[in-house]
Design a protein around this motif. Structure first.
Motif, PDB file in Angstrom:
ATOM      1  N   ARG A   8      39.721 -48.823   0.266  1.00  0.00           N
ATOM      2  CA  ARG A   8      40.757 -49.326   1.170  1.00  0.00           C
ATOM      3  C   ARG A   8      41.433 -48.179   1.914  1.00  0.00           C
ATOM      4  N   GLU A   9      41.748 -47.098   1.223  1.00  0.00           N
ATOM      5  CA  GLU A   9      42.418 -45.975   1.867  1.00  0.00           C
ATOM      6  C   GLU A   9      41.540 -45.322   2.932  1.00  0.00           C
ATOM      7  N   PHE A  10      40.254 -45.177   2.636  1.00  0.00           N
ATOM      8  CA  PHE A  10      39.340 -44.605   3.633  1.00  0.00           C
ATOM      9  C   PHE A  10      39.152 -45.557   4.814  1.00  0.00           C
ATOM     10  N   LEU A  11      39.068 -46.860   4.562  1.00  0.00           N
ATOM     11  CA  LEU A  11      38.948 -47.834   5.654  1.00  0.00           C
ATOM     12  C   LEU A  11      40.206 -47.863   6.508  1.00  0.00           C
ATOM     13  N   LYS A  12      41.373 -47.808   5.883  1.00  0.00           N
ATOM     14  CA  LYS A  12      42.635 -47.790   6.637  1.00  0.00           C
ATOM     15  C   LYS A  12      42.726 -46.561   7.536  1.00  0.00           C
ATOM     16  N   ALA A  13      42.216 -45.428   7.061  1.00  0.00           N
ATOM     17  CA  ALA A  13      42.249 -44.192   7.836  1.00  0.00           C
ATOM     18  C   ALA A  13      41.081 -44.110   8.826  1.00  0.00           C
ATOM     19  N   ASP A  14      40.266 -45.153   8.895  1.00  0.00           N
ATOM     20  CA  ASP A  14      39.112 -45.239   9.801  1.00  0.00           C
ATOM     21  C   ASP A  14      38.135 -44.082   9.576  1.00  0.00           C
ATOM     22  N   LEU A  15      37.863 -43.778   8.300  1.00  0.00           N
ATOM     23  CA  LEU A  15      36.981 -42.674   7.933  1.00  0.00           C
ATOM     24  C   LEU A  15      35.621 -43.118   7.400  1.00  0.00           C
ATOM     25  N   VAL A  16      35.313 -44.416   7.469  1.00  0.00           N
ATOM     26  CA  VAL A  16      34.064 -44.924   6.902  1.00  0.00           C
ATOM     27  C   VAL A  16      33.074 -45.216   8.028  1.00  0.00           C
ATOM     28  N   ASP A  17      31.942 -44.497   8.017  1.00  0.00           N
ATOM     29  CA  ASP A  17      30.877 -44.727   8.992  1.00  0.00           C
ATOM     30  C   ASP A  17      29.686 -45.434   8.363  1.00  0.00           C
ATOM     31  N   GLU A  18      29.583 -45.369   7.030  1.00  0.00           N
ATOM     32  CA  GLU A  18      28.430 -45.930   6.357  1.00  0.00           C
ATOM     33  C   GLU A  18      28.831 -46.447   4.980  1.00  0.00           C
ATOM     34  N   LEU A  19      28.243 -47.566   4.597  1.00  0.00           N
ATOM     35  CA  LEU A  19      28.406 -48.106   3.241  1.00  0.00           C
ATOM     36  C   LEU A  19      27.040 -48.116   2.582  1.00  0.00           C
ATOM     37  N   TYR A  20      26.985 -47.704   1.339  1.00  0.00           N
ATOM     38  CA  TYR A  20      25.759 -47.771   0.551  1.00  0.00           C
ATOM     39  C   TYR A  20      26.107 -48.517  -0.728  1.00  0.00           C
ATOM     40  N   LEU A  21      25.599 -49.725  -0.841  1.00  0.00           N
ATOM     41  CA  LEU A  21      25.953 -50.587  -1.961  1.00  0.00           C
ATOM     42  C   LEU A  21      24.772 -50.755  -2.910  1.00  0.00           C
ATOM     43  N   GLY A  22      25.050 -50.697  -4.189  1.00  0.00           N
ATOM     44  CA  GLY A  22      24.060 -51.000  -5.210  1.00  0.00           C
ATOM     45  C   GLY A  22      24.469 -52.283  -5.915  1.00  0.00           C
ATOM     46  N   ILE A  23      23.561 -53.240  -5.963  1.00  0.00           N
ATOM     47  CA  ILE A  23      23.844 -54.533  -6.596  1.00  0.00           C
ATOM     48  C   ILE A  23      23.003 -54.624  -7.867  1.00  0.00           C
ATOM     49  N   VAL A  24      23.687 -54.776  -8.986  1.00  0.00           N
ATOM     50  CA  VAL A  24      23.029 -54.877 -10.283  1.00  0.00           C
ATOM     51  C   VAL A  24      23.218 -56.312 -10.777  1.00  0.00           C
ATOM     52  N   PRO A  25      22.144 -56.980 -11.191  1.00  0.00           N
ATOM     53  CA  PRO A  25      22.243 -58.386 -11.578  1.00  0.00           C
ATOM     54  C   PRO A  25      22.861 -58.604 -12.961  1.00  0.00           C
ATOM     55  N   VAL A  26      24.100 -58.131 -13.127  1.00  0.00           N
ATOM     56  CA  VAL A  26      24.826 -58.295 -14.385  1.00  0.00           C
ATOM     57  C   VAL A  26      26.255 -58.705 -14.040  1.00  0.00           C
ATOM     58  N   LEU A  27      26.745 -59.794 -14.621  1.00  0.00           N
ATOM     59  CA  LEU A  27      28.128 -60.209 -14.424  1.00  0.00           C
ATOM     60  C   LEU A  27      28.976 -59.613 -15.533  1.00  0.00           C
ATOM     61  N   LEU A  28      29.945 -58.805 -15.139  1.00  0.00           N
ATOM     62  CA  LEU A  28      30.781 -58.113 -16.126  1.00  0.00           C
ATOM     63  C   LEU A  28      31.985 -58.936 -16.564  1.00  0.00           C
ATOM     64  N   GLY A  29      32.498 -59.776 -15.663  1.00  0.00           N
ATOM     65  CA  GLY A  29      33.683 -60.555 -15.987  1.00  0.00           C
ATOM     66  C   GLY A  29      34.970 -59.851 -15.620  1.00  0.00           C
ATOM     67  N   GLU A  30      34.993 -58.538 -15.731  1.00  0.00           N
ATOM     68  CA  GLU A  30      36.150 -57.732 -15.354  1.00  0.00           C
ATOM     69  C   GLU A  30      35.649 -56.419 -14.787  1.00  0.00           C
ATOM     70  N   GLY A  31      36.544 -55.701 -14.154  1.00  0.00           N
ATOM     71  CA  GLY A  31      36.174 -54.395 -13.621  1.00  0.00           C
ATOM     72  C   GLY A  31      36.957 -54.100 -12.360  1.00  0.00           C
ATOM     73  N   ILE A  32      36.563 -53.057 -11.670  1.00  0.00           N
ATOM     74  CA  ILE A  32      37.220 -52.646 -10.436  1.00  0.00           C
ATOM     75  C   ILE A  32      36.614 -53.425  -9.276  1.00  0.00           C
TER      76      ILE A  32
END
Length: 65
Positions: A8-32
């Motif tokens: 959020r802080e990097f997006l608010k400061a307009d510093l994000v040019d690229e996102l690299y997401l990893g999706i793991v097929p596990v439901l944790l139930g909690e987390g960040i």
């Protein structure tokens, strides 16, 4: 890497040019959360995606300006 608060802080400061997401097929139930409330809308375009063994998916997005 780092979770929604730092993203959020990097997006608010307009510093994000690229996102690299990893999706793991596990439901944790909690987390960040990946994105927390309060970040500005930004538009991205999918530029790459891969499927790995065990169902892991990686996706790369570039910022649309």
């Amino acid at each position: 890497m780092g979770g929604g608060l730092i993203a959020r802080e990097f997006l608010k400061a307009d510093l994000v040019d690229e996102l690299y997401l990893g999706i793991v097929p596990v439901l944790l139930g909690e987390g960040i959360p990946l994105f927390v409330p309060g970040f500005p809308q930004r538009n991205f375009k999918l530029t790459e995606n891969k499927t790995w063994s065990q169902g892991l998916i990686s996706a790369r997005y570039r910022r649309k300006r």
